[in-house]
Motif scaffolding. Structure first.
Motif, mmCIF file in Angstrom:
data_model
loop_
_atom_site.group_PDB
_atom_site.id
_atom_site.type_symbol
_atom_site.label_atom_id
_atom_site.label_comp_id
_atom_site.label_asym_id
_atom_site.label_seq_id
_atom_site.Cartn_x
_atom_site.Cartn_y
_atom_site.Cartn_z
ATOM 1 N N MET A 1 -11.259 -87.385 93.845
ATOM 2 C CA MET A 1 -11.050 -88.822 93.927
ATOM 3 C C MET A 1 -11.504 -89.452 95.240
ATOM 4 O O MET A 1 -11.521 -90.675 95.348
ATOM 5 C CB MET A 1 -9.548 -89.127 93.740
ATOM 6 C CG MET A 1 -8.990 -88.673 92.403
ATOM 7 S SD MET A 1 -7.183 -88.830 92.268
ATOM 8 C CE MET A 1 -6.936 -90.577 92.490
ATOM 9 N N PHE A 2 -11.867 -88.620 96.229
ATOM 10 C CA PHE A 2 -12.017 -89.160 97.581
ATOM 11 C C PHE A 2 -13.354 -88.819 98.209
ATOM 12 O O PHE A 2 -13.927 -87.746 97.979
ATOM 13 C CB PHE A 2 -10.906 -88.628 98.488
ATOM 14 C CG PHE A 2 -9.531 -88.907 97.984
ATOM 15 C CD1 PHE A 2 -9.033 -90.198 97.944
ATOM 16 C CD2 PHE A 2 -8.729 -87.874 97.524
ATOM 17 C CE1 PHE A 2 -7.762 -90.457 97.461
ATOM 18 C CE2 PHE A 2 -7.455 -88.119 97.042
ATOM 19 C CZ PHE A 2 -6.973 -89.415 97.004
ATOM 20 N N LEU A 3 -13.786 -89.740 99.065
ATOM 21 C CA LEU A 3 -14.940 -89.553 99.916
ATOM 22 C C LEU A 3 -14.485 -89.792 101.354
ATOM 23 O O LEU A 3 -13.723 -90.725 101.629
ATOM 24 C CB LEU A 3 -16.042 -90.528 99.503
ATOM 25 C CG LEU A 3 -17.384 -90.471 100.203
ATOM 26 C CD1 LEU A 3 -18.491 -90.911 99.247
ATOM 27 C CD2 LEU A 3 -17.399 -91.395 101.429
ATOM 28 N N TRP A 4 -14.946 -88.967 102.266
ATOM 29 C CA TRP A 4 -14.545 -89.030 103.672
ATOM 30 C C TRP A 4 -15.760 -89.433 104.507
ATOM 31 O O TRP A 4 -16.854 -88.889 104.312
ATOM 32 C CB TRP A 4 -14.053 -87.666 104.099
ATOM 33 C CG TRP A 4 -13.518 -87.491 105.484
ATOM 34 C CD1 TRP A 4 -14.112 -86.808 106.508
ATOM 35 C CD2 TRP A 4 -12.255 -87.930 105.995
ATOM 36 N NE1 TRP A 4 -13.298 -86.798 107.616
ATOM 37 C CE2 TRP A 4 -12.147 -87.488 107.328
ATOM 38 C CE3 TRP A 4 -11.199 -88.659 105.452
ATOM 39 C CZ2 TRP A 4 -11.031 -87.738 108.133
ATOM 40 C CZ3 TRP A 4 -10.088 -88.917 106.243
ATOM 41 C CH2 TRP A 4 -10.004 -88.454 107.554
ATOM 42 N N ALA A 5 -15.586 -90.374 105.378
ATOM 43 C CA ALA A 5 -16.697 -90.857 106.194
ATOM 44 C C ALA A 5 -16.321 -90.816 107.665
ATOM 45 O O ALA A 5 -15.147 -90.940 108.043
ATOM 46 C CB ALA A 5 -17.078 -92.280 105.788
ATOM 47 N N ARG A 6 -17.356 -90.649 108.481
ATOM 48 C CA ARG A 6 -17.179 -90.698 109.929
ATOM 49 C C ARG A 6 -18.194 -91.671 110.509
ATOM 50 O O ARG A 6 -19.401 -91.528 110.290
ATOM 51 C CB ARG A 6 -17.351 -89.318 110.562
ATOM 52 C CG ARG A 6 -16.991 -89.315 112.036
ATOM 53 C CD ARG A 6 -17.145 -87.945 112.685
ATOM 54 N NE ARG A 6 -16.582 -87.973 114.012
ATOM 55 C CZ ARG A 6 -17.217 -88.478 115.084
ATOM 56 N NH1 ARG A 6 -18.431 -88.979 114.954
ATOM 57 N NH2 ARG A 6 -16.630 -88.474 116.271
ATOM 58 N N LEU A 7 -17.687 -92.670 111.225
ATOM 59 C CA LEU A 7 -18.539 -93.657 111.859
ATOM 60 C C LEU A 7 -18.954 -93.143 113.241
ATOM 61 O O LEU A 7 -18.426 -92.136 113.722
ATOM 62 C CB LEU A 7 -17.786 -94.989 111.979
ATOM 63 C CG LEU A 7 -17.109 -95.521 110.704
ATOM 64 C CD1 LEU A 7 -16.566 -96.924 110.948
ATOM 65 C CD2 LEU A 7 -18.063 -95.512 109.526
ATOM 66 N N PRO A 8 -19.885 -93.806 113.920
ATOM 67 C CA PRO A 8 -20.242 -93.386 115.276
ATOM 68 C C PRO A 8 -19.047 -93.401 116.227
ATOM 69 O O PRO A 8 -18.030 -94.063 115.981
ATOM 70 C CB PRO A 8 -21.294 -94.423 115.682
ATOM 71 C CG PRO A 8 -21.903 -94.868 114.383
ATOM 72 C CD PRO A 8 -20.756 -94.873 113.414
ATOM 73 N N GLU A 9 -19.185 -92.686 117.344
ATOM 74 C CA GLU A 9 -18.075 -92.449 118.276
ATOM 75 C C GLU A 9 -17.374 -93.722 118.725
ATOM 76 O O GLU A 9 -16.173 -93.721 118.976
ATOM 77 C CB GLU A 9 -18.594 -91.708 119.515
ATOM 78 C CG GLU A 9 -19.071 -90.291 119.259
ATOM 79 C CD GLU A 9 -17.915 -89.302 119.137
ATOM 80 O OE1 GLU A 9 -16.769 -89.705 119.398
ATOM 81 O OE2 GLU A 9 -18.175 -88.144 118.766
ATOM 82 N N SER A 10 -18.100 -94.807 118.853
ATOM 83 C CA SER A 10 -17.524 -96.021 119.426
ATOM 84 C C SER A 10 -16.585 -96.754 118.488
ATOM 85 O O SER A 10 -15.896 -97.694 118.908
ATOM 86 C CB SER A 10 -18.654 -96.978 119.840
ATOM 87 O OG SER A 10 -19.450 -97.324 118.705
ATOM 88 N N TYR A 11 -16.504 -96.337 117.230
ATOM 89 C CA TYR A 11 -15.700 -97.055 116.235
ATOM 90 C C TYR A 11 -14.287 -96.482 116.147
ATOM 91 O O TYR A 11 -14.084 -95.270 116.241
ATOM 92 C CB TYR A 11 -16.354 -96.984 114.859
ATOM 93 C CG TYR A 11 -17.571 -97.872 114.717
ATOM 94 C CD1 TYR A 11 -17.481 -99.120 114.119
ATOM 95 C CD2 TYR A 11 -18.812 -97.455 115.204
ATOM 96 C CE1 TYR A 11 -18.601 -99.932 113.989
ATOM 97 C CE2 TYR A 11 -19.934 -98.264 115.081
ATOM 98 C CZ TYR A 11 -19.819 -99.494 114.477
ATOM 99 O OH TYR A 11 -20.920 -100.300 114.352
ATOM 100 N N ASP A 12 -13.330 -97.380 115.955
ATOM 101 C CA ASP A 12 -11.934 -97.000 115.720
ATOM 102 C C ASP A 12 -11.514 -97.647 114.398
ATOM 103 O O ASP A 12 -11.313 -98.862 114.322
ATOM 104 C CB ASP A 12 -11.049 -97.503 116.869
ATOM 105 C CG ASP A 12 -9.586 -97.089 116.719
ATOM 106 O OD1 ASP A 12 -9.107 -96.932 115.569
ATOM 107 O OD2 ASP A 12 -8.908 -96.930 117.750
#
Length: 406
Positions: A339-350
């Motif tokens: 059911m899920f997708l996991w994402a990682r944004l660039p380091e500067s994002y919170d």
């Protein structure tokens, strides 16, 4: 006649009531539940929840099962039941488990009020305050809550895009002397990743060599869209006497029925039954009998196959639009099911700080930080792709991109 007085402050000069237990104030609520409350407006496209698509419930078949048991055995359906569960349901669950390659008898199964209760029962039966529990990184949020309530010390096992690292598990087990490892090896929540077969065998070998319980949680495994099924850790050599397998009808039948189960070695299963007696005596009889009737009269596997086909279309819609929605330099998983997708944004994002701005665009996700037992990665987030149509997903991703760009 008994009169109950609630929330009345102490009168002047009266002693205050005793404080709540420390664990009741130290353990926070579920951020997912909090987000769902904030985003309940119908105009919000909600990628935050882990909710199965309600339009795909077999409402007619489930209703017929309830009607049948209430018409034919009302005196049984409405009565107390055994703590271990209704024999017909336990037998059906054992048969389904055997059909998937794991020898199981009805007496090996304990029915629980959702598989979440199974985690609480296992924490009660296995953990003393201060015991160490190993988990994946990131980990299913409600498992972190259950183990924290038991007073456990939670340690994350390092891993990669394929799941936990068996060598790291071996080293941590030797150093930390944990009581158990908790894992969701198939279509994991929150990442959607699946632990490969060779790693599962290695995990079983570590547990046998080091002396470790394995809690293998499998609520999503039947929702496979592509690829080959990977056998349970419980089926590997060395795992039989130390693995607890958890299952649930929440994602394949209906979460409102609150039906889960655990398959465990006899001594631990008996301890969980005693813990369940103290918790709720037994899972509602009518729900168990209705599920057993449904399994006897309907083809659950065919129903699940139809659900998985729809979910695949929705996953594909999210994968098709996510690159444009997320900032350059982002990465994400490509789950083969679940059911899920996991994402990682660039380091500067919170993603925690960004969420209110995104919700202003009438779309929502779950920030990744709460899923970590150790230092969180603030640039991560979880997206659920099953509750919306492909068209809604495309629009939701457009709104998400707008919110992230500010």
């Amino acid at each position: 006649m008994v009169t109950v007085v609630e929330n009345v402050p102490a009168r002047s000069g009266s002693a205050p009531v005793p404080a709540l237990a420390a664990r009741a104030t130290a353990i926070g609520g579920s951020p997912v539940r909090d987000i769902l409350a904030v985003t309940a407006r119908p105009e919000v496209i909600n990628f935050a929840g882990g909710l199965p698509a309600p339009e795909l419930f077999d409402a007619e078949g489930i209703a017929a099962a309830y009607r049948d048991v209430l018409a034919q055995v009302p005196e049984r359906a409405l009565q107390y039941s055994t703590t271990e569960g209704e024999p017909a349901l336990r037998a059906a669950l054992a048969e389904r488990t055997r059909a998937r390659g794991l020898p199981t008898g009805a007496d090996d199964v304990l029915v629980t009020t959702g598989s979440q209760q199974a985690l609480s029962l296992l924490a009660t039966a296995l953990l003393e305050p201060g015991d160490t529990v190993l988990v994946e990184s990131p980990c299913y949020l409600a498992a972190l809550q259950a183990f924290s309530f038991a007073g456990a010390r939670i340690v994350a096992v390092p891993g990669d895009e394929h799941g936990l690292d068996p060598d790291a598990l071996d080293a941590l087990t030797a150093r930390e002397r944990p009581k158990l490892l908790y894992t969701v090896p198939t279509f994991q929540n929150p990442t959607g990743r699946t632990l490969p077969g060779e790693r599962r065998a290695a995990v079983a070998a570590v547990a046998a060599r080091r002396g470790l319980w394995i809690v293998e949680d499998d609520p999503y495994g039947e929702l496979r869209f592509e690829g080959e099924r990977v056998p349970w850790i419980a089926s590997h050599d060395g795992a039989a006497d130390r693995t607890v397998l958890l299952g649930s009808f929440s994602k394949v039948m209906a979460p409102g029925m609150r039906l889960g189960w655990l398959r465990a070695p006899a001594a631990l299963r008996r301890a969980c039954a005693v813990a369940k007696q103290a918790a709720d005596l037994h899972t509602p009889t009518v729900n168990q009998l209705a599920a057993a009737r449904y399994l006897a009269d309907r083809d659950l596997d065919a129903h699940v196959a139809g659900v998985a086909a729809v979910y695949r279309e929705r996953r594909d819609a999210m994968l098709a639009g996510i690159a444009e929605a997320l900032p350059a330099g982002s990465s994400w998983t490509r789950p083969e099911g679940g059911m899920f997708l996991w994402a990682r944004l660039p380091e500067s994002y919170d993603t925690t700080a960004l969420l209110p701005r995104v919700v202003e665009q009438d779309v929502a996700y779950v920030p990744g930080a709460p899923f970590y037992a150790a230092a969180p990665d603030p640039a991560t987030l979880r997206l659920c792709f099953v509750t919306q149509t492909p068209e809604e997903i495309a629009e939701g991703l457009r709104r998400l991109g707008t919110g992230l760009r500010g």
